[in-house]
Write a protein that holds these residues in place. Structure first.
Motif, PDB file in Angstrom:
ATOM      1  N   GLU A  92       0.811  -1.217   0.000  1.00 28.66           N
ATOM      2  CA  GLU A  92       0.000   0.000   0.000  1.00 28.66           C
ATOM      3  C   GLU A  92       0.845   1.269   0.000  1.00 28.66           C
ATOM      4  O   GLU A  92       0.448   2.306   0.526  1.00 28.66           O
ATOM      5  N   THR A 103       1.566   4.041  -1.767  1.00 28.56           N
ATOM      6  CA  THR A 103       1.018   4.740  -2.933  1.00 28.56           C
ATOM      7  C   THR A 103       2.043   5.622  -3.645  1.00 28.56           C
ATOM      8  O   THR A 103       2.025   5.731  -4.876  1.00 28.56           O
ATOM      9  N   SER A 120      -4.202   2.637 -11.079  1.00 24.14           N
ATOM     10  CA  SER A 120      -5.473   2.078 -10.605  1.00 24.14           C
ATOM     11  C   SER A 120      -5.328   1.550  -9.182  1.00 24.14           C
ATOM     12  O   SER A 120      -6.259   1.642  -8.371  1.00 24.14           O
ATOM     13  N   ARG A 121      -4.157   1.001  -8.894  1.00 29.20           N
ATOM     14  CA  ARG A 121      -3.888   0.509  -7.541  1.00 29.20           C
ATOM     15  C   ARG A 121      -3.939   1.665  -6.541  1.00 29.20           C
ATOM     16  O   ARG A 121      -4.492   1.525  -5.440  1.00 29.20           O
ATOM     17  N   THR A 179      -7.513   2.603  -5.850  1.00 31.08           N
ATOM     18  CA  THR A 179      -8.161   1.617  -4.980  1.00 31.08           C
ATOM     19  C   THR A 179      -7.753   1.819  -3.520  1.00 31.08           C
ATOM     20  O   THR A 179      -8.591   1.802  -2.616  1.00 31.08           O
ATOM     21  N   SER A 198      -9.072   5.441  -2.092  1.00 33.96           N
ATOM     22  CA  SER A 198     -10.367   5.760  -2.705  1.00 33.96           C
ATOM     23  C   SER A 198     -11.092   6.914  -2.022  1.00 33.96           C
ATOM     24  O   SER A 198     -11.900   7.609  -2.647  1.00 33.96           O
TER      25      SER A 198
END
Length: 230
Positions: A169, A171, A195-196, A199, A202
């Motif tokens: 995670e 980012t 896209s990860r 997600t 979000s």
């Protein structure tokens, strides 16, 4: 005439050894006296002397390896320790195994020295040993960022991937890796990373740039509807 002739006879010829010549050995020369000479020089109090000898030990094969192991076990100086790690991995698996053992050393400085050597080692065994090692994360990120700044995009991708393989995670790293993929025109891989991020984050209000970049990737792939949506 006789005096001059006698003087000429006393002059050394080009093939004669000159007594008293104290010329120091060059850095690439083998140490005089073989292994015994090596061990004698290693007892020197001079750090530079020790470094010069350690850098030549590879030339002594198995005996050189054994001496490196001995130095690595006994020496506390971090500069010497790191040099031993650097030299010993040249011996293949046995050397790499010795460095890997120091990932669990009680000294954090020695752990870091081992990581710095293993991170540049091409052997898969070294990479596997570093995976999951929390101390290696910052070094991969640092080197990956340096490679990115130098436009070595594939090198940066490799380093960021080493971290993202077990920290799922992160980012900011997905964003950096996506940028590298874009520069290499690997748009689908960039889309996957962007896209990860969407997600994972979000609920974030700061995804405008991520959507914009993903839209540009879709545009490059001529997926116009998806580009418009982003």
């Amino acid at each position: 005439m006789t005096s001059n002739a006698n003087n000429n006879e006393k002059q050394p010829k080009e093939y004669d050894l000159v007594l008293g010549n104290q010329q120091q050995p060059q850095s690439g020369d083998l140490v005089l006296g073989g292994i015994a000479g090596v061990k004698k020089r290693l007892r020197s109090q001079s750090l530079n002397e020790k470094i010069a000898v350690i850098e030549q030990l590879e030339k002594y094969g198995v005996e050189g390896f054994d001496i490196l192991i001995d130095i690595g076990k006994k020496e506390d100086d971090i500069q010497i320790k790191k040099l031993v790690f650097k030299e010993i991995i040249k011996y293949g698996d046995r050397g790499v195994n010795f460095v890997i053992e120091h990932l669990f050393h009680s000294s954090l400085w020695i752990q870091k020295a081992a990581i710095e050597i293993l991170i540049d080692c091409p052997q898969e065994k070294a990479k596997l040993a570093l995976r999951g090692n929390t101390n290696s994360v910052s070094l991969y990120i640092k080197r990956g960022t340096e490679r990115l700044n130098k436009k070595d995009y594939q090198g940066a991708i490799d380093d960021f991937s080493e971290v993202l393989d077990y920290i799922f995670e992160y980012t900011d790293l997905y964003n950096r890796r996506a940028f590298c993929y874009q520069q290499l025109q690997q748009y689908q891989l960039a889309i996957n990373d962007l896209s990860r991020i969407i997600t994972i984050a979000s609920n974030s209000n700061s995804l405008h740039g991520v959507y914009y970049n993903r839209g540009n990737c879709y545009l490059s792939l001529k997926e116009y509807k998806k580009a418009i949506a982003d």
